[in-house]
Design a protein around this motif. Structure first.
Motif, PDB file in Angstrom:
ATOM      1  N   LEU A   1      14.450 -48.194   1.870  1.00  0.00           N
ATOM      2  CA  LEU A   1      14.641 -48.308   0.420  1.00  0.00           C
ATOM      3  C   LEU A   1      14.867 -49.766   0.027  1.00  0.00           C
ATOM      4  CD1 LEU A   1      16.938 -45.198  -0.064  1.00  0.00           C
ATOM      5  CD2 LEU A   1      14.748 -45.538  -1.199  1.00  0.00           C
ATOM      6  N   LEU A   2      15.630 -50.459   0.845  1.00  0.00           N
ATOM      7  CA  LEU A   2      15.944 -51.858   0.544  1.00  0.00           C
ATOM      8  C   LEU A   2      14.699 -52.746   0.656  1.00  0.00           C
ATOM      9  CD1 LEU A   2      18.604 -53.132  -0.278  1.00  0.00           C
ATOM     10  CD2 LEU A   2      19.074 -53.635   2.114  1.00  0.00           C
ATOM     11  N   SER A   3      13.765 -52.349   1.535  1.00  0.00           N
ATOM     12  CA  SER A   3      12.559 -53.166   1.727  1.00  0.00           C
ATOM     13  C   SER A   3      11.403 -52.707   0.851  1.00  0.00           C
ATOM     14  CB  SER A   3      12.126 -53.108   3.198  1.00  0.00           C
ATOM     15  OG  SER A   3      11.800 -51.778   3.539  1.00  0.00           O
ATOM     16  N   GLY A   4      11.558 -51.576   0.176  1.00  0.00           N
ATOM     17  CA  GLY A   4      10.500 -51.117  -0.732  1.00  0.00           C
ATOM     18  C   GLY A   4       9.457 -50.237  -0.073  1.00  0.00           C
TER      19      GLY A   4
ATOM     20  N   ARG B   1       5.422 -51.875   7.464  1.00  0.00           N
ATOM     21  CA  ARG B   1       5.687 -53.315   7.367  1.00  0.00           C
ATOM     22  C   ARG B   1       4.842 -53.942   6.257  1.00  0.00           C
ATOM     23  NH1 ARG B   1       6.555 -56.754  12.529  1.00  0.00           N
ATOM     24  NH2 ARG B   1       8.239 -57.854  11.523  1.00  0.00           N
ATOM     25  N   LEU B   2       3.557 -53.562   6.189  1.00  0.00           N
ATOM     26  CA  LEU B   2       2.693 -54.137   5.154  1.00  0.00           C
ATOM     27  C   LEU B   2       3.180 -53.735   3.755  1.00  0.00           C
ATOM     28  CD1 LEU B   2      -0.771 -53.651   6.894  1.00  0.00           C
ATOM     29  CD2 LEU B   2       0.303 -55.834   6.324  1.00  0.00           C
ATOM     30  N   LEU B   3       3.662 -52.493   3.632  1.00  0.00           N
ATOM     31  CA  LEU B   3       4.201 -52.069   2.333  1.00  0.00           C
ATOM     32  C   LEU B   3       5.447 -52.871   1.987  1.00  0.00           C
ATOM     33  CD1 LEU B   3       3.776 -48.189   2.614  1.00  0.00           C
ATOM     34  CD2 LEU B   3       2.523 -49.713   1.100  1.00  0.00           C
ATOM     35  N   SER B   4       6.238 -53.208   3.011  1.00  0.00           N
ATOM     36  CA  SER B   4       7.457 -53.978   2.747  1.00  0.00           C
ATOM     37  C   SER B   4       7.138 -55.412   2.324  1.00  0.00           C
ATOM     38  CB  SER B   4       8.369 -53.980   3.982  1.00  0.00           C
ATOM     39  OG  SER B   4       7.904 -54.918   4.932  1.00  0.00           O
ATOM     40  N   LEU B   5       5.896 -55.850   2.561  1.00  0.00           N
ATOM     41  CA  LEU B   5       5.488 -57.186   2.100  1.00  0.00           C
ATOM     42  C   LEU B   5       5.088 -57.156   0.629  1.00  0.00           C
ATOM     43  CD1 LEU B   5       3.184 -58.451   5.022  1.00  0.00           C
ATOM     44  CD2 LEU B   5       5.653 -58.442   4.875  1.00  0.00           C
ATOM     45  N   GLY B   6       5.021 -55.949   0.081  1.00  0.00           N
ATOM     46  CA  GLY B   6       4.642 -55.832  -1.328  1.00  0.00           C
ATOM     47  C   GLY B   6       3.181 -55.497  -1.533  1.00  0.00           C
ATOM     48  N   LEU B   7       2.468 -55.165  -0.440  1.00  0.00           N
ATOM     49  CA  LEU B   7       1.062 -54.795  -0.608  1.00  0.00           C
ATOM     50  C   LEU B   7       0.971 -53.375  -1.159  1.00  0.00           C
ATOM     51  CD1 LEU B   7      -0.608 -56.082   2.686  1.00  0.00           C
ATOM     52  CD2 LEU B   7      -0.834 -57.042   0.414  1.00  0.00           C
ATOM     53  N   PRO B   8       0.188 -53.161  -2.202  1.00  0.00           N
ATOM     54  CA  PRO B   8       0.043 -51.795  -2.728  1.00  0.00           C
ATOM     55  C   PRO B   8      -0.782 -50.925  -1.779  1.00  0.00           C
ATOM     56  CG  PRO B   8      -1.340 -53.332  -3.966  1.00  0.00           C
ATOM     57  CD  PRO B   8      -0.559 -54.152  -2.988  1.00  0.00           C
ATOM     58  N   ARG B   9      -0.568 -49.631  -1.904  1.00  0.00           N
ATOM     59  CA  ARG B   9      -1.255 -48.697  -0.994  1.00  0.00           C
ATOM     60  C   ARG B   9      -2.765 -48.771  -1.117  1.00  0.00           C
ATOM     61  NH1 ARG B   9       3.629 -46.618  -2.004  1.00  0.00           N
ATOM     62  NH2 ARG B   9       4.695 -45.686  -0.233  1.00  0.00           N
ATOM     63  N   TRP B  10      -3.262 -48.969  -2.346  1.00  0.00           N
ATOM     64  CA  TRP B  10      -4.715 -48.989  -2.511  1.00  0.00           C
ATOM     65  C   TRP B  10      -5.342 -50.144  -1.742  1.00  0.00           C
ATOM     66  CZ3 TRP B  10      -7.086 -53.210  -4.614  1.00  0.00           C
ATOM     67  CH2 TRP B  10      -6.339 -54.060  -5.444  1.00  0.00           C
ATOM     68  N   LYS B  11      -4.574 -51.229  -1.580  1.00  0.00           N
ATOM     69  CA  LYS B  11      -5.118 -52.354  -0.817  1.00  0.00           C
ATOM     70  C   LYS B  11      -5.212 -52.005   0.673  1.00  0.00           C
ATOM     71  CE  LYS B  11      -4.373 -56.632  -3.315  1.00  0.00           C
ATOM     72  NZ  LYS B  11      -3.679 -57.912  -3.355  1.00  0.00           N
ATOM     73  N   LEU B  12      -4.249 -51.221   1.155  1.00  0.00           N
ATOM     74  CA  LEU B  12      -4.307 -50.816   2.568  1.00  0.00           C
ATOM     75  C   LEU B  12      -5.524 -49.916   2.798  1.00  0.00           C
ATOM     76  CD1 LEU B  12      -0.581 -50.087   3.518  1.00  0.00           C
ATOM     77  CD2 LEU B  12      -1.864 -52.208   3.604  1.00  0.00           C
TER      78      LEU B  12
ATOM     79  N   ARG C   1       2.326 -39.513   0.035  1.00  0.00           N
ATOM     80  CA  ARG C   1       3.266 -38.440   0.423  1.00  0.00           C
ATOM     81  C   ARG C   1       3.782 -38.649   1.839  1.00  0.00           C
ATOM     82  NH1 ARG C   1       1.133 -32.610  -0.830  1.00  0.00           N
ATOM     83  NH2 ARG C   1       3.012 -32.162   0.333  1.00  0.00           N
ATOM     84  N   HIS C   2       2.883 -39.112   2.737  1.00  0.00           N
ATOM     85  CA  HIS C   2       3.288 -39.380   4.125  1.00  0.00           C
ATOM     86  C   HIS C   2       4.393 -40.427   4.170  1.00  0.00           C
ATOM     87  CE1 HIS C   2       1.452 -37.526   7.508  1.00  0.00           C
ATOM     88  NE2 HIS C   2       0.251 -37.546   6.966  1.00  0.00           N
ATOM     89  N   GLN C   3       4.201 -41.508   3.407  1.00  0.00           N
ATOM     90  CA  GLN C   3       5.161 -42.609   3.431  1.00  0.00           C
ATOM     91  C   GLN C   3       6.518 -42.168   2.896  1.00  0.00           C
ATOM     92  OE1 GLN C   3       3.143 -45.026   5.526  1.00  0.00           O
ATOM     93  NE2 GLN C   3       5.006 -45.808   4.642  1.00  0.00           N
ATOM     94  N   ARG C   4       6.473 -41.164   2.021  1.00  0.00           N
ATOM     95  CA  ARG C   4       7.739 -40.724   1.416  1.00  0.00           C
ATOM     96  C   ARG C   4       8.341 -39.533   2.145  1.00  0.00           C
ATOM     97  NH1 ARG C   4       6.317 -41.766  -4.985  1.00  0.00           N
ATOM     98  NH2 ARG C   4       5.987 -43.977  -4.704  1.00  0.00           N
TER      99      ARG C   4
END
Lengths: 250, 371
Positions: free
Chosen positions: A48-51, B203-214, B367-370
């Protein structure tokens, strides 16, 4: 300063909440230990903290900014080092760093200097051309951390960074964490190795079943445990087992 | 691998699809009549270009054994008295026996030819009798038996002008090209599942990359791989197969239509692969599901067996397979000289299928990520 207020989070696939009203205050520049048995909610908290997971609005503030509203800005100055070896095994050490630098949006000379710095900090320069899958366990862990240093984060989230490595590599990583912290970075550190947390962290929180069981300066928590007759050398582990009980969780 | 597969299949199935070549039909004759009519019938059958008459024998048992063993495909028996009884109230029937392994459709074909030649023998004799009865040959001069050949040649010629039917290479290259493109789901899904489980996407999501880019980050390189694979397989059909004795692949007249079909099939295949990759919980599950679903889509879509030989219900079901849309589109280009307008509806269907798969993949990924 990270301020967490009554944070709740449930996975759609599980009826029990992963985090159930967690409230924490993590001072800026702290080296903060987050402890808890498997399934206690540590990784969910870091996600959650990392988004990786969507932070609920109003529940987490970083340096006064609501995380859900300013996620991209906060992600730009923070970094998660996940528990898994999250890189591309068929790429070399340097290619991995270059790839993740590119994913961060760095290019040209800026990217090159950040990659060189990460290689130096993690002592990976001699292995830069080695394919990641052929690296030793210790090298892989250092590469995992090096990727997290590319954006020179002011907030570093380390999720069990020393799992499965030899004492020499562990010692190197722990010293690296101290150096990063000494340079002014806020570090949140999770581990199952109590002696590591005891040696590194100034403040500790113990999570279980998604709730905070104890939080405060390490000396203060250990002092309370000593009053109960605990052994100082095994103080944190004793405290941990007392709080979370000794029944198996897996 | 797919390229080698195309090469082998094109050469192996050359005979099955050889429309411009000859259908080799072997037959034997047991002439128990030995009349002018039987000789004329035998002569007509023998002059057919696709029929090859086996060595003659007068021994009925030997000839029957020959057809039973598959030495010849057909045995025609002309009974004694056939010619004499032909235009009486009690005509005698010809006998036709087929070898056990002859396909029913070939039996019907041979039977039709036999009927046609018998009718000509019958009519030829009838015309002679008519002229003799009238006592004036000029009264029947307009009745010409040869005219039948001219009359029936019309529809066949018209059919040929509409376009050739697929040769082995025309059928195999697009069919296996589509099959190979859809099989890209195996490497793609394995890579995806591996990267997901080792935390790379987190990790890539934590960099701020949106899912559509992945998703796009996987879609584009695999699309490029598929396009390169398509180019290689088409090149094999055009240049390599003819060098090894097969027919050359004719790419049709519209390179734009061909490019559109290749792009549409590739997009549909990679998007479908991404959907499977996101649905699968493990590499094994992804490989198994890809294998089974691709085989089903291929069978229904006419990749394994041309759809025109399937029962009507299966042909209708095949219309739901994206592989059928792709194959029909390619055959439009290769065989029917179709252009952009002809292939656009099928390319549109494939693009819609790809978009739907991609949207579902994005939804499942989230849904998988969540959890």
């Amino acid at each position: 300063m990270i301020e967490v207020k009554s944070l709740r989070f449930s996975y759609p696939s599980s009826p029990a909440p992963a985090l159930d009203g967690v409230s924490l205050r993590i001072p800026k520049g702290a080296l903060y230990g987050l402890l808890g048995p498997n399934g206690s909610g540590k990784t969910t908290f870091l996600s959650l903290l990392s988004g990786i997971l969507p932070p609920p609005p109003g529940a987490i503030a970083v340096d006064g900014q609501d995380l859900s509203a300013h996620l991209r800005q906060i992600q730009a100055r923070s970094a998660l080092v996940p528990q898994e070896l999250a890189f591309y095994p068929r790429m070399s050490v340097q290619e991995n760093l270059e790839f993740f630098a590119g994913a961060r949006g760095y290019s040209g000379e800026d990217a090159r200097s950040r990659v060189d710095e990460a290689l130096r900090l993690a002592a990976l320069a001699p292995n830069r051309g080695q394919r990641a899958e052929h690296c030793s366990g210790g090298l892989k862990r250092r590469l995992n951390i090096a990727i997290g240093l590319l954006n020179r984060p002011s907030l570093l989230l380390l999720d069990e960074p020393t799992v499965g490595i030899d004492p020499q590599s562990r010692n190197f990583i722990l010293q690296g964490v101290r150096d990063i912290h000494a340079a002014g970075t806020t570090v949140i550190y999770t581990s199952h190795y109590m002696e590591e947390v005891q040696a590194l962290c100034d403040t500790v929180a113990v999570l279980d079943h998604g709730r905070v069981l104890a939080e405060g300066p390490l000396d203060s928590l250990l002092g309370d445990a000593a009053l109960d007759g605990g052994d100082r050398a095994r103080g944190l582990e004793q405290l941990f087992l007392t709080l979370t009980r000794s029944d198996l969780r897996d | 691998m797919p390229t080698a597969f195309i090469l082998i299949m094109s050469l192996a199935m050359r005979g099955l699809f050889a429309s411009h070549g000859r259908v080799a039909v072997s037959w034997a004759l047991l002439d128990q009549d030995r009349s002018g009519a039987s000789a004329e019938l035998a002569g007509r059958l023998a002059r057919r270009p696709d029929f090859r008459r086996a060595a003659a024998s007068a021994d009925p048992a030997a000839l029957q054994q020959l057809v039973r063993s598959g030495g010849v495909q057909f045995l025609v028996t002309i009974p004694s008295g056939f010619g004499r009884a032909m235009r009486t109230a009690r005509p005698l029937a010809l006998g036709l026996a087929a070898a056990p392994d002859v396909e029913p459709v070939l039996v019907r074909l041979f039977d039709a030819c036999l009927r046609e030649d018998t009718a000509k023998v019958y009519l030829g004799g009838a015309m002679q009798e008519l002229a003799a009865g009238l006592g004036d040959p000029s009264a029947v001069k307009g009745l010409r038996l040869e005219n039948i050949d001219v009359l029936v040649a019309g529809p066949a010629t018209a059919g040929a002008a509409a376009g050739p039917s697929p040769s082995a290479v025309q059928q195999n290259v697009p069919a296996w090209l589509i099959f190979a493109m859809f099989f890209i789901a195996i490497p793609l899904s394995n890579t995806w599942v591996q990267e997901r489980s080792q935390g790379t996407y987190g990790r890539l999501l934590s960099l701020g990359l949106p899912r559509w880019k992945l998703l796009l980050g996987k879609l584009l390189p695999y699309l490029a791989v598929n396009l390169a694979q398509a180019a290689l397989m088409l090149a094999v059909g055009v240049w390599l197969v003819p060098r090894l004795g097969g027919d050359a692949l004719d790419l049709g007249r519209s390179p734009w239509a061909l490019a559109l079909m290749v792009l549409a099939v590739s997009f549909a295949a990679v998007s479908y692969a991404l959907l499977i990759a996101n649905l699968a919980r493990s590499s094994e599950q992804a490989s198994l599901f890809t294998g089974v679903s691709n085989l089903l889509l291929a069978v229904l879509g006419g990749v394994m067996v041309p759809r025109f030989v399937m029962p009507a219900a299966l042909q209708a079901a095949g219309n739901l397979s994206p592989m059928a849309w792709g194959l029909d589109g390619f055959l439009d280009v290769f065989l029917r000289q179709g252009g952009l307008a002809q292939v656009a509806p099928r390319a549109g269907l494939l693009a819609a299928f790809g978009c739907l798969s991609l949207a579902l993949a994005a939804r499942v990924f989230t849904r998988h990520q969540r959890g």
